[in-house]
Design an enzyme around this catalytic site. Structure first.
Site, PDB file in Angstrom:
ATOM      1  N   SER A  88       0.837  -1.198   0.000  1.00 14.72           N
ATOM      2  CA  SER A  88       0.000   0.000   0.000  1.00 14.72           C
ATOM      3  C   SER A  88       0.874   1.252   0.000  1.00 14.72           C
ATOM      4  O   SER A  88       2.091   1.177   0.126  1.00 14.72           O
ATOM      5  CB  SER A  88      -0.910   0.009   1.237  1.00 14.72           C
ATOM      6  OG  SER A  88      -0.161   0.314   2.406  1.00 14.72           O
ATOM      7  N   SER A  90       0.878   3.706   2.269  1.00 13.68           N
ATOM      8  CA  SER A  90       0.876   4.386   3.565  1.00 13.68           C
ATOM      9  C   SER A  90       2.252   4.921   3.962  1.00 13.68           C
ATOM     10  O   SER A  90       2.345   5.785   4.835  1.00 13.68           O
ATOM     11  CB  SER A  90       0.370   3.443   4.659  1.00 13.68           C
ATOM     12  OG  SER A  90       1.305   2.415   4.924  1.00 13.68           O
ATOM     13  N   LYS A 145       5.538   0.679   9.385  1.00 14.42           N
ATOM     14  CA  LYS A 145       5.354   2.091   9.692  1.00 14.42           C
ATOM     15  C   LYS A 145       6.694   2.638  10.180  1.00 14.42           C
ATOM     16  O   LYS A 145       7.712   1.965  10.159  1.00 14.42           O
ATOM     17  CB  LYS A 145       4.282   2.297  10.771  1.00 14.42           C
ATOM     18  CG  LYS A 145       2.919   1.706  10.448  1.00 14.42           C
ATOM     19  CD  LYS A 145       2.230   2.399   9.292  1.00 14.42           C
ATOM     20  CE  LYS A 145       0.874   1.763   8.987  1.00 14.42           C
ATOM     21  NZ  LYS A 145       0.249   2.329   7.782  1.00 14.42           N
ATOM     22  N   SER A 253      -2.822   6.737   6.060  1.00 13.86           N
ATOM     23  CA  SER A 253      -2.157   5.692   6.839  1.00 13.86           C
ATOM     24  C   SER A 253      -2.997   5.351   8.062  1.00 13.86           C
ATOM     25  O   SER A 253      -3.311   6.222   8.879  1.00 13.86           O
ATOM     26  CB  SER A 253      -0.764   6.154   7.279  1.00 13.86           C
ATOM     27  OG  SER A 253      -0.182   5.216   8.169  1.00 13.86           O
TER      28      SER A 253
END
Length: 305
Positions: A88, A90, A145, A253
């Site tokens: 993705s 994010s 992250k 996100s």
């Protein structure tokens, strides 16, 4: 899926290793004993007959061929490095869909690959690290992250501004106050979200400098923020043994702002480099299916920050 694959690797490694051990200690000596008995009873036993008596069963031959390879892969993937694909956007602009990264599994401790019990402590996440962890709400899913908050920190996110109040150390006086994580605009329009040009800023977390994206047209979704008891909206006090994670694509996100903190037990490792990057820009009417890469982004291969 990654967790099940790890278990599968361990099971195959153990199974093939046990077969190899049984053959070395039990079945091979019996085959040699049968050969000795045959040679004692038969004069001039042919080489073909000897080879037939000593021949390993097919499953043993397969296990002995597979075990060294699968054991090497298991050790490499479980304790050293594991490849991941970015699914993705994010973490844009740092990581793009189609990037393939290597994660250093031993960065935050050496764990067994099945129960994920820490066997050896090797380090802890640092502010600014890009880390992979098991999603706290569904540990079967791997998330990636950036580390924003460490244990004891207070994180404040208001009006798309990030403030960090570092943990007050024992005996420290006065305690640190919330500090704005300043950023400077780099460009706008390099990336789009629903046709909206995103603002690209340069930011520094700890010793790590990196870029983030902000969607100026998207309101802050405070109604969906995780509400920690005893704190105001958009404020988070990071508990001991936990970390606060955010994506670099701040308005696209799903991270600690929405579901809380990352427990230390969920840590998988630190992302260290992009080893391959593919483009997936195929149109519906293309001859090849959409999952076939349309190009390679060689300029993205290298270390991460």
């Amino acid at each position: 899926m990654a967790a099940y694959f790890s278990i599968f690797l361990v099971i195959v490694t153990l199974l093939t290793g046990v077969i190899w051990a049984f053959d070395a200690w039990l079945w091979a000596p019996k085959r040699r004993a049968r050969l000795s008995a045959a040679e004692a009873q038969t004069t001039g036993l042919s080489d073909e007959n000897k080879a037939q008596i000593l021949r390993e069963p097919g499953f043993v031959e397969t296990a002995k061929s597979v075990f060294p390879v699968i054991a090497f892969v298991t050790i490499l993937r479980s304790f050293l490095w594991e490849p991941f694909q970015i699914p993705s956007g994010s973490m844009m602009p740092t990581l793009l869909v189609g990037d393939f990264i290597l994660v250093e599994k031993f960065a935050y401790g050496i764990k067994d690959p099945v129960w994920r019990t820490k066997l050896v402590a090797t380090g802890e996440p640092k502010r600014g690290d890009i880390f992979v962890f098991k999603y706290p709400l569904d540990p079967s899913i791997d998330y990636i992250k950036r580390v924003v908050g460490l244990p004891g920190d207070k994180i404040i996110y208001h009006n798309k501004q990030l403030y960090i109040q570092q943990a007050c150390k024992e005996g420290q006086s006065p305690c640190p106050q919330p500090q704005l994580v300043s950023h400077t605009e780099v460009s706008r329009g390099d990336f789009l979200q629903d046709g909206i040009p995103l603002l690209r800023y340069h930011e520094k977390l700890g010793e790590v400098s990196h870029d983030i994206l902000i969607n100026p047209a998207r309101p802050e979704p405070t109604a969906y923020y995780y509400q920690q008891p005893g704190t105001a909206e958009g404020e988070y006090l990071v508990p001991e043994g936990m970390y606060f994670a955010m994506g670099d694509n701040r308005d696209n996100s799903t991270d600690s702002r929405f579901w809380g903190f990352v427990p230390e037990d969920n840590l998988v490792g630190r992302a260290v480099c992009i080893w391959m990057s593919f483009e997936f820009n195929r149109k519906p009417d293309d001859f090849l299916p959409h999952w076939v890469p349309s190009g390679v982004r060689f300029n993205r291969i290298g270390g991460l920050e």
